[in-house]
Design a protein around this motif. Structure first.
Motif, PDB file in Angstrom:
ATOM      1  N   ALA A  83       7.531  -5.178  17.654  1.00  0.00           N
ATOM      2  CA  ALA A  83       7.315  -5.743  18.989  1.00  0.00           C
ATOM      3  C   ALA A  83       5.829  -5.969  19.267  1.00  0.00           C
ATOM      4  O   ALA A  83       5.456  -6.982  19.857  1.00  0.00           O
ATOM      5  N   VAL A  84       4.975  -5.039  18.834  1.00  0.00           N
ATOM      6  CA  VAL A  84       3.544  -5.166  19.094  1.00  0.00           C
ATOM      7  C   VAL A  84       2.928  -6.289  18.265  1.00  0.00           C
ATOM      8  O   VAL A  84       2.157  -7.109  18.770  1.00  0.00           O
ATOM      9  N   ALA A  85       3.265  -6.341  16.983  1.00  0.00           N
ATOM     10  CA  ALA A  85       2.610  -7.272  16.066  1.00  0.00           C
ATOM     11  C   ALA A  85       3.390  -8.564  15.845  1.00  0.00           C
ATOM     12  O   ALA A  85       2.854  -9.510  15.289  1.00  0.00           O
ATOM     13  N   ALA A 113       2.192   7.403  10.185  1.00  0.00           N
ATOM     14  CA  ALA A 113       1.408   6.275   9.680  1.00  0.00           C
ATOM     15  C   ALA A 113       1.708   5.013  10.486  1.00  0.00           C
ATOM     16  O   ALA A 113       0.789   4.260  10.838  1.00  0.00           O
ATOM     17  N   VAL A 114       2.972   4.789  10.803  1.00  0.00           N
ATOM     18  CA  VAL A 114       3.340   3.608  11.585  1.00  0.00           C
ATOM     19  C   VAL A 114       2.724   3.699  12.980  1.00  0.00           C
ATOM     20  O   VAL A 114       2.249   2.701  13.526  1.00  0.00           O
ATOM     21  N   LYS A 118       0.329   0.993  14.661  1.00  0.00           N
ATOM     22  CA  LYS A 118       0.530   0.450  16.012  1.00  0.00           C
ATOM     23  C   LYS A 118      -0.736   0.583  16.842  1.00  0.00           C
ATOM     24  O   LYS A 118      -1.134  -0.342  17.554  1.00  0.00           O
ATOM     25  N   LEU A 119      -1.373   1.739  16.748  1.00  0.00           N
ATOM     26  CA  LEU A 119      -2.595   1.974  17.502  1.00  0.00           C
ATOM     27  C   LEU A 119      -3.692   1.005  17.067  1.00  0.00           C
ATOM     28  O   LEU A 119      -4.379   0.403  17.903  1.00  0.00           O
ATOM     29  N   LEU A 120      -3.844   0.836  15.755  1.00  0.00           N
ATOM     30  CA  LEU A 120      -4.848  -0.106  15.245  1.00  0.00           C
ATOM     31  C   LEU A 120      -4.569  -1.523  15.723  1.00  0.00           C
ATOM     32  O   LEU A 120      -5.476  -2.240  16.157  1.00  0.00           O
TER      33      LEU A 120
END
Length: 142
Positions: A83-85, A113-114, A118-120
């Protein structure tokens, strides 16, 4: 102050028979106690076996719960990342593979890691998600 005790023993009659009877009674009592003790030990051993089996069962169930929880968490994180990317299909699978490699390298869960990806992506640019190799480099997996 000293106490003085006077003992008077009266021994009469069948002294030998009385002592023999008392000795036999004491031996019988000791035998009963030993048999009872053996039964209690066997019962305790059975209880310990049940406790051990129960403990093994709980540990196995807990292991399966942890595995399934990890899978559910990873799936949820992957949906959030998608959803974010805006990444789907093979790109998303490739990112999941990188996340699993990162988890092995750092001794964590792949969902961690995911979460990092997401944060990055939310801090830098969601467009980076369309370049899984760039995410792999950001995840420091060698």
């Amino acid at each position: 102050m000293a106490s003085v005790f006077d003992y008077i023993f009266k021994i009469g009659g069948n002294f030998k028979e009385k002592i023999t009877g008392m000795t036999d009674a004491t031996g019988n009592f000791t035998g009963e106690i030993e048999r009872s003790h053996d039964k209690v030990q066997r019962f305790a051993s059975v209880l310990a076996s049940f406790d051990y089996i129960s403990s093994v069962g709980k540990n196995i169930a807990e292991g399966f719960n942890q595995l399934s929880n990890a899978g559910v968490t990873l799936d949820s994180q992957m949906h959030d990342l998608s959803a974010v990317a805006g990444v789907t299909g093979d790109g998303l699978k490739q990112i999941e593979t990188f996340a699993r490699q990162s988890a092995k390298a750092f001794g964590t869960d792949a969902s961690v890691a995911v979460e990092g990806y997401k944060l990055l992506l939310s801090q830098l640019s969601p467009e980076l998600g369309k370049y899984p190799d760039a995410l792999r480099g950001l995840g420091c997996v060698c």
